[in-house]
Design a protein around this motif. Structure first.
Motif, mmCIF file in Angstrom:
data_model
loop_
_atom_site.group_PDB
_atom_site.id
_atom_site.type_symbol
_atom_site.label_atom_id
_atom_site.label_comp_id
_atom_site.label_asym_id
_atom_site.label_seq_id
_atom_site.Cartn_x
_atom_site.Cartn_y
_atom_site.Cartn_z
ATOM 1 N N ILE A 2 -1.691 -3.444 -14.471
ATOM 2 C CA ILE A 2 -1.470 -3.493 -13.091
ATOM 3 C C ILE A 2 -1.523 -2.198 -12.515
ATOM 4 N N LYS A 3 -2.330 -1.654 -11.914
ATOM 5 C CA LYS A 3 -2.528 -0.068 -11.341
ATOM 6 C C LYS A 3 -1.707 -0.045 -9.910
ATOM 7 N N LEU A 4 -0.593 0.608 -9.844
ATOM 8 C CA LEU A 4 0.061 0.707 -8.754
ATOM 9 C C LEU A 4 0.362 2.326 -8.187
ATOM 10 N N LEU A 5 0.281 2.365 -6.784
ATOM 11 C CA LEU A 5 0.435 3.597 -6.278
ATOM 12 C C LEU A 5 1.666 3.399 -5.111
ATOM 13 N N ILE A 6 2.570 4.328 -5.224
ATOM 14 C CA ILE A 6 3.654 4.344 -4.347
ATOM 15 C C ILE A 6 3.610 5.679 -3.477
ATOM 16 N N VAL A 7 3.614 5.330 -2.343
ATOM 17 C CA VAL A 7 3.398 6.299 -1.314
ATOM 18 C C VAL A 7 4.628 6.402 -0.425
ATOM 19 N N ASP A 8 5.096 7.729 -0.122
ATOM 20 C CA ASP A 8 6.408 7.942 0.455
ATOM 21 C C ASP A 8 6.586 9.385 0.598
ATOM 22 N N ASP A 9 7.247 9.616 1.748
ATOM 23 C CA ASP A 9 7.279 11.164 1.854
ATOM 24 C C ASP A 9 8.578 11.651 1.215
ATOM 25 N N GLU A 10 9.348 10.703 0.795
ATOM 26 C CA GLU A 10 10.612 11.056 0.222
ATOM 27 C C GLU A 10 10.659 10.926 -1.192
ATOM 28 N N LEU A 52 2.287 0.358 -2.585
ATOM 29 C CA LEU A 52 3.592 0.253 -2.017
ATOM 30 C C LEU A 52 3.612 1.499 -0.696
ATOM 31 N N MET A 53 3.236 1.207 0.431
ATOM 32 C CA MET A 53 2.879 2.132 1.337
ATOM 33 C C MET A 53 4.019 2.320 2.452
ATOM 34 N N ASP A 54 4.830 3.394 2.422
ATOM 35 C CA ASP A 54 5.802 3.652 3.511
ATOM 36 C C ASP A 54 4.914 3.890 4.964
ATOM 37 N N ILE A 55 5.617 3.364 5.912
ATOM 38 C CA ILE A 55 4.884 3.391 7.034
ATOM 39 C C ILE A 55 4.834 4.711 7.906
ATOM 40 N N LYS A 56 6.377 5.130 7.769
ATOM 41 C CA LYS A 56 6.622 6.304 8.782
ATOM 42 C C LYS A 56 6.582 7.763 7.917
ATOM 43 N N MET A 57 5.358 8.381 7.963
ATOM 44 C CA MET A 57 5.017 9.748 7.262
ATOM 45 C C MET A 57 4.715 10.826 8.384
ATOM 46 N N PRO A 58 5.011 12.022 7.924
ATOM 47 C CA PRO A 58 4.313 13.056 8.742
ATOM 48 C C PRO A 58 2.788 13.086 8.640
ATOM 49 N N GLY A 59 1.854 13.498 9.723
ATOM 50 C CA GLY A 59 0.488 13.565 9.531
ATOM 51 C C GLY A 59 0.020 11.993 9.634
ATOM 52 N N MET A 60 -0.877 11.684 8.692
ATOM 53 C CA MET A 60 -1.592 10.153 8.862
ATOM 54 C C MET A 60 -0.325 9.501 8.267
ATOM 55 N N ASN A 61 0.247 8.255 9.276
ATOM 56 C CA ASN A 61 1.221 7.506 8.935
ATOM 57 C C ASN A 61 0.302 6.327 7.857
ATOM 58 N N GLY A 62 1.553 5.344 7.321
ATOM 59 C CA GLY A 62 1.234 4.379 6.534
ATOM 60 C C GLY A 62 0.181 3.413 7.009
ATOM 61 N N ASN A 73 -12.051 0.251 -0.121
ATOM 62 C CA ASN A 73 -11.839 -0.818 -1.211
ATOM 63 C C ASN A 73 -11.038 -1.931 -0.448
ATOM 64 N N PRO A 74 -11.654 -3.048 -0.060
ATOM 65 C CA PRO A 74 -11.020 -4.156 0.476
ATOM 66 C C PRO A 74 -10.120 -4.856 -0.325
ATOM 67 N N LYS A 75 -10.458 -4.631 -1.631
ATOM 68 C CA LYS A 75 -9.777 -5.718 -2.740
ATOM 69 C C LYS A 75 -8.195 -5.241 -3.081
ATOM 70 N N ILE A 76 -7.900 -3.824 -2.623
ATOM 71 C CA ILE A 76 -6.635 -3.475 -2.797
ATOM 72 C C ILE A 76 -5.473 -4.078 -2.039
ATOM 73 N N LYS A 77 -4.395 -4.354 -2.595
ATOM 74 C CA LYS A 77 -3.396 -5.175 -2.065
ATOM 75 C C LYS A 77 -2.255 -3.969 -1.374
ATOM 76 N N PHE A 78 -1.532 -4.556 -0.490
ATOM 77 C CA PHE A 78 -0.509 -3.632 0.165
ATOM 78 C C PHE A 78 0.800 -4.201 0.167
ATOM 79 N N ILE A 79 1.833 -3.522 0.047
ATOM 80 C CA ILE A 79 3.204 -4.028 0.559
ATOM 81 C C ILE A 79 3.825 -2.677 1.344
ATOM 82 N N MET A 80 4.082 -3.079 2.589
ATOM 83 C CA MET A 80 4.600 -1.956 3.339
ATOM 84 C C MET A 80 6.151 -1.651 3.142
ATOM 85 N N VAL A 81 6.318 -0.392 2.975
ATOM 86 C CA VAL A 81 7.945 -0.193 2.710
ATOM 87 C C VAL A 81 8.276 0.576 4.085
#
Length: 512
Positions: A2-10, A52-62, A73-81
């Motif tokens: 499973i390929k997982l991308l973690i997105v967070d400004d911290e 895993l997408m953080d909502i509050k980030m500088p610039g483009m938010n989550g 790519n509509p097939k990608i799943k998201f979990i908001m952090v």
């Protein structure tokens, strides 16, 4: 994986999230992004299954990043952090198709449970996709076999379990009023080009491809109303020639039959294509029937020879002298009627193809009979016909020889394995599906002894091996090797070896 991308400004949040998930799951490949813009770029390159997408980030938010990635790519799943457990955020996230959310901070068990549920959903979808792809592959494979079968039945009158009408219905015949046959003739490298031509016809949805029979490949082509018959056929012929050239250096010539108005008459178009292949002048790569040098007299490939079941039986029985006499008799009739030599050559070629097809049906592979020259008189035609018959006769003899050798080998193996049993000639015959008399005659001719003598040899050889075990009595050995009377066994053993079983055992043990 499973390929997982973690997105967070911290950075510390990203590392902590990955550490928790690495301990909980062994089948995840990770990537990290520190903002929404980088997430969009990485999603296009990495193509994750889950983000895993953080909502509050500088610039483009989550939420903005989720929208852009989902559009691509509509097939990608998201979990908001998020640290914001508010209705407005969740409403926007749900609208974008987000599967769940994780609050910051959360317990490791909560993160594991939330991510685990989405991973399970992804794996179920992947399994469903694999199953669907496998089903599609099986359907395509089945349709390809049906397509080949339909062409074979329509052009060669073969009899199959499934009626041709049912097969045609399953293949979904295109809505067209006309069709025609193209016959591709190739040399010995034709196998290498077959799949390329088949793929070309599939992609262009031009028609149905038959089986590669020897050097010839028949194609039933459906007419395209927006094109003229000649322009459509010429364009497709050039595409086939180009495909063949890419696949190998094989020589190729294409005969094109006249258009017909139904599947019932497509066989006549095949005959036209056959006639067109005779006109294989060096300056040509394909030829239309209407341009052929051959007379426009209709050719009936359902040669009258094959209307008589007896002729087909001559082929199956390998009666080559009678087959030659029949074909030469036909040639005499053509010559006396002053039939054009090219027409007679085509008629004889069809008869030879009929012989070849029957041989193929009984398991004898032969190349498609083709005249090496364009005959100019009946003397040449006789010589070429006899040459092709001789080639097929050799193939038949070789096949029968190999078949007989295989049959004898089967009988020998069966006797060796079951020598301790009561083996009859009938049981041997049933084993290989032949008559007892034939088996007895064949075994004697190929082995020089009858099957009883070979059975006896097998039993005595087995007895010799058992003699080394002194705990086994001669009587026990008698029964173990397939005899019922120790006295009779002793007589047979002495006849085969020159000494009695007891004397053999003493010799074996060095007591003499």
């Amino acid at each position: 994986m499973i390929k997982l991308l973690i997105v967070d400004d911290e950075q510390i949040e990203r590392r902590g999230m990955q550490a928790i998930l690495e301990k909980s799951f062994s089948n995840i490949q990770f990537q990290q992004a520190k903002n929404g813009k980088m997430a969009v770029e990485l999603a296009a390159e990495f193509v994750p299954d889950l983000i895993l997408m953080d909502i509050k980030m500088p610039g483009m938010n989550g939420l903005e990043a989720v929208e852009k990635i989902s559009n691509a790519n509509p097939k990608i799943k998201f979990i908001m952090v998020t640290a914001y457990d508010t209705f407005s955020y969740m409403k926007a996230a749900i609208k974008l198709g987000v599967k769940d959310y994780v609050l910051k901070p959360s317990k490791a068990s909560e993160i594991k449970d939330t991510v685990g549920k989405v991973i399970q959903l992804i794996e179920e979808e992947q399994r469903a996709l694999i199953w669907e792809l496998e089903q599609q592959a099986e359907r395509q494979k089945a349709l390809a076999l049906m397509e080949t079968d339909v062409v074979t039945q329509l052009l060669f009158d073969h009899v199959h379990d499934v009626h041709v009408d049912m097969l045609v219905e399953m293949l979904e015949l295109p809505s067209t009023d006309e069709m025609f046959v193209m016959l591709v003739l190739m040399d010995e490298d034709g196998d290498r080009c077959y799949m390329g031509i088949k793929e070309l016809i599939r992609q262009t949805k031009s028609g149905w491809v038959g089986a590669l029979y020897g050097h010839q490949l028949p194609i039933i082509v459906f007419r395209q109303p927006e094109k003229t018959y000649r322009s459509q056929a010429s364009h497709l012929a050039r595409q086939i020639l180009s495909t063949v050239k890419k696949e190998s250096s094989t020589n190729c010539f294409i005969g094109i039959g006249r258009a017909c108005t139904s599947l019932e008459h497509v066989r006549q178009s095949y005959q036209d294509a056959l006639v067109a292949t005779i006109d294989s002048r060096p300056s040509l790569h394909y030829s239309f029937h209407s341009d052929s040098l051959v007379s426009d007299t209709k050719v009936n490939s359902q040669h009258y020879l094959f209307k008589d079941k007896g002729f087909a039986d001559l082929i199956r029985l390998g009666q080559w002298e009678k087959i030659r006499a029949e074909l030469l008799g036909v040639l005499d009739v053509y010559e006396k009627k002053h039939a054009p030599i090219l027409q007679s050559q085509q008629l004889m070629l069809e008869a030879l193809w009929g012989v070849s097809r029957i041989m193929n049906e009984i398991g004898i592979e032969t190349g498609t009979p083709l005249y090496s020259i364009q005959t100019t008189d009946y003397r040449q035609l006789r010589m070429e016909t006899l040459r092709l018959l001789e080639i097929m006769g050799h193939a038949f003899t070789k096949h029968i020889s190999l078949l007989e050798a295989d049959t004898v080998q089967q009988v020998k193996q069966y006797i060796k394995k079951h020598s301790h049993e009561d083996i009859s000639l009938d049981s041997l015959a049933k084993k290989v599906g032949l008559s007892p008399i034939y088996i007895s005659k064949l075994f004697k001719e190929k082995q020089g002894i009858n099957y009883i003598d070979f059975l006896t040899e097998c039993r005595i050889e087995k007895a010799k091996k058992l003699m080394s075990d002194t705990d086994t009595s001669i009587k026990e050995i008698t029964f173990e090797v397939g005899y019922h009377d120790p006295n009779y066994f002793s007589k047979v053993f002495k006849k085969m070896t020159g000494i009695s079983p007891k004397e053999y055992r003493k010799t074996l043990l060095g007591q003499i």
